[in-house]
Design a protein around this motif. Structure first.
Motif, PDB file in Angstrom:
ATOM      1  N   PHE A   1      -2.673   1.797 -11.521  1.00 25.87           N
ATOM      2  CA  PHE A   1      -1.808   0.634 -11.730  1.00 25.87           C
ATOM      3  C   PHE A   1      -1.433   0.058 -10.382  1.00 25.87           C
ATOM      4  O   PHE A   1      -1.132   0.793  -9.442  1.00 25.87           O
ATOM      5  N   LEU A   2      -1.497  -1.275 -10.314  1.00 27.01           N
ATOM      6  CA  LEU A   2      -1.329  -1.940  -9.028  1.00 27.01           C
ATOM      7  C   LEU A   2      -0.022  -2.714  -8.965  1.00 27.01           C
ATOM      8  O   LEU A   2       0.377  -3.347  -9.943  1.00 27.01           O
ATOM      9  N   LEU A   3       0.585  -2.653  -7.782  1.00 27.24           N
ATOM     10  CA  LEU A   3       1.726  -3.515  -7.505  1.00 27.24           C
ATOM     11  C   LEU A   3       1.272  -4.542  -6.469  1.00 27.24           C
ATOM     12  O   LEU A   3       1.035  -4.194  -5.312  1.00 27.24           O
ATOM     13  N   TYR A   4       1.082  -5.768  -6.911  1.00 28.41           N
ATOM     14  CA  TYR A   4       0.731  -6.840  -5.978  1.00 28.41           C
ATOM     15  C   TYR A   4       2.013  -7.318  -5.321  1.00 28.41           C
ATOM     16  O   TYR A   4       3.047  -7.423  -5.989  1.00 28.41           O
ATOM     17  N   THR A   5       1.930  -7.622  -4.031  1.00 26.90           N
ATOM     18  CA  THR A   5       3.137  -8.044  -3.316  1.00 26.90           C
ATOM     19  C   THR A   5       2.860  -9.306  -2.503  1.00 26.90           C
ATOM     20  O   THR A   5       1.749  -9.504  -1.998  1.00 26.90           O
ATOM     21  N   GLY A   6       3.867 -10.132  -2.360  1.00 27.63           N
ATOM     22  CA  GLY A   6       3.801 -11.289  -1.469  1.00 27.63           C
ATOM     23  C   GLY A   6       2.580 -12.164  -1.710  1.00 27.63           C
ATOM     24  O   GLY A   6       2.326 -12.618  -2.831  1.00 27.63           O
ATOM     25  N   TRP A   7       1.800 -12.346  -0.652  1.00 27.04           N
ATOM     26  CA  TRP A   7       0.610 -13.188  -0.765  1.00 27.04           C
ATOM     27  C   TRP A   7      -0.419 -12.593  -1.729  1.00 27.04           C
ATOM     28  O   TRP A   7      -1.221 -13.319  -2.313  1.00 27.04           O
TER      29      TRP A   7
ATOM     30  N   LEU B   1      -2.490  -6.551   5.253  1.00 25.57           N
ATOM     31  CA  LEU B   1      -1.952  -7.872   4.887  1.00 25.57           C
ATOM     32  C   LEU B   1      -0.800  -7.757   3.889  1.00 25.57           C
ATOM     33  O   LEU B   1      -0.237  -8.769   3.479  1.00 25.57           O
ATOM     34  N   ARG B   2      -0.524  -6.525   3.504  1.00 24.38           N
ATOM     35  CA  ARG B   2       0.551  -6.248   2.538  1.00 24.38           C
ATOM     36  C   ARG B   2       0.370  -7.060   1.246  1.00 24.38           C
ATOM     37  O   ARG B   2       1.290  -7.725   0.771  1.00 24.38           O
TER      38      ARG B   2
END
Length: 433
Positions: free
Chosen positions: A166-172, A150-151
RNA sequence: GGAGAGGUGGCUGAGUGGUUUAAGGCGCACGCCUGGAAAGCGUGAGUGGGCUUAUACCCCACCGGGGGUUCGAAUCCCCCCCUCUCCGCCA
């Protein structure tokens, strides 16, 4: 910090309660008592000397007023000697006090009598379970797979930026994180009577000491420094939880009884170095160095402490229920409780993709343990200053909530149905690959 | 970051080495007075600690924090923190 008077007067009780934690802290009580006795001996002596000096100095002043300078000079020599003894003895007194308090600051809180005895997490009693595990008519995917399809989270690039954990949240994914934060804040403010605050994300040493994070768990904090100045390293710390700033808001104050109870809700990112832990290890979002959390803090009269704790657990449960998640409430046994807590409930979510329970909330009554460390008091009906109970609870932690939400509400086609209350916040009712 | 001005009890505001172990005022509590109230008068009242059966005395400490000088420090000296004003930088 434990009340030194309690340690003095009920040493056996303190030892017995500490022993239930299973860390051997009860063996330090003898040393505390010995230092305390020595300290009070030195204190009485030095105070007596100070009283003598005060009286003598006053007499010298009077003599000089009467122009009896010879007599005054004679007295000065005498008082100077007292002064020298005071200096030496006071130094000894300060050292004893420092040594005593150093141990006291490292001793954990006493578990409440209602807490189950036990050594490890396996012995935590399950208090209640809500809902049932969702039965997918297909093999549920793990959140890692869902996030990638779901990216929602870019794990590789998150690690590229800051390393593992460490997280990179993207878009939705970024939008879902934000929606969850806002949803939880609004619910606690509108329906549970909390006042929203937005605290600093860097706090001073004394705040970390106040909540019990320091000195014992110094290695778990990220320290920040200002500019290029090496000497300023460690003057400020990234908050491991909003509890660190928010619980300290009223530190060193004496609150009026009618100001209580104080109920704050705050969002903050949480930074945890977890030095010494076996790496971040787990793939995905289960254990990370930075996560978001909506935190509940209460400052209440001691007689209300445990009713308020039950209510706080209910406030956190409300979030999980409204999102249609299966969870259980456990009561941490004496050996599994946190340093500052007298009683803790954990909320654990069922994560179908993991096939296990994930802790998303920990609600504790720290009683007066933190209030004493931060010199926070309130004036009771009789006009006496008392230490209030301070409670903290996650309402709730993100990342793991995010994980469980995806794994629970996933569909066979790889989409995720968004629970009804969240739809207005997120702006969609379904995430589609 | 630089310059200047400040930080005193619930509030206000004196106090630049010794009846200030913090004046005066406001507010507060109690009492007297009053039919009741106001005014007036009187008394009291901070925080922590030691001693103690005691929230009674008595004693110690506390004037932003920490050191120092002195027989004696709110007062003099040094370091730090914070607030305000101006400048610089910056979102």
């Amino acid at each position: 910090m434990l009340d030194i008077k309690l340690v003095r007067d009920r040493a056996d009780h303190v030892r017995e309660r500490l022993a239930t934690r299973g860390a051997g802290d009860e063996t330090k009580i003898d040393e505390v008592l010995a230092l305390d006795a020595e300290l009070r001996t030195a204190l009485s002596e030095v105070e007596g000397l100070k009283a003598r000096r005060n009286a003598a100095s006053k007499e010298i002043g009077a003599l000089m007023g009467q122009k009896k300078l010879t007599e005054a000079e004679a007295r000065k020599g005498e008082v100077r000697e007292i002064g020298d003894r005071i200096t030496a003895l006071d130094r000894q007194r300060a050292e004893l006090e420092a040594r005593r308090d150093e141990i006291l600051l490292q001793l954990p809180n006493l578990p409440h009598a209602s807490v189950a005895l036990g050594r490890t997490a396996e012995e935590n009693p399950v208090i209640r379970t809500w809902g049932t595990p969702v039965q997918h008519p297909f093999k549920p995917k793990s959140h890692v797979e869902l996030c990638e399809k779901l990216r929602l989270v870019d794990f590789a690039r998150g690690a590229k930026l800051s390393g593992s954990g460490f997280l990179l949240y993207t878009g939705w994914g970024a939008r879902l994180e934000r929606a969850l934060i806002q949803y939880m804040l609004d619910l606690h403010v509108r329906e549970h009577g909390f006042t929203e605050v937005s605290p600093p994300y860097l706090v001073a040493e004394h705040c970390m000491v106040g909540v019990g994070q320091f000195p014992k768990f110094r290695d778990q904090a990220y320290a920040a420094r200002e500019g290029l100045d090496d000497s300023s390293l460690g003057r400020l710390y990234l908050v491991p939880t909003a509890e660190a700033p928010v619980a300290n808001i009223h530190r060193e104050e004496i609150l009026a009884a009618d100001q209580l109870p104080v109920r704050y809700v705050a969002y903050s990112p949480c930074f945890r170095a977890e030095a010494g832990a076996a790496g971040v290890g787990t793939r995905g979002m289960i254990r990370v160095h930075q996560f978001d959390k909506v935190e509940l803090i209460k400052i209440v009269k001691p007689e209300d402490g445990y009713a308020e704790l039950e209510a706080m657990v209910g406030n956190a449960e409300r979030i999980l229920q409204s999102l249609g998640l299966h969870y259980r409430v456990i009561n941490l046994c004496t050996g599994d409780m946190g340093f500052a807590s007298a009683k803790t409930y954990d909320l654990e979510l069922w994560a179908p993709g993991q096939g296990g329970w994930l802790e998303v909330s920990s609600c504790s009554n720290c009683e007066d343990f933190q209030a004493r460390r931060m010199q926070l008091r309130y004036k009771d009906a009789e006009g006496h200053n008392r230490f209030p109970h301070i409670l903290n609870g996650s309402g709730t932690a993100l990342a793991r909530l995010f994980v469980t939400l995806l794994e629970t509400h996933q569909q066979e086609d790889g989409s995720v149905v968004i629970p009804e209350p969240l739809r207005a916040y997120l702006g969609t009712d379904r995430l589609v690959p």
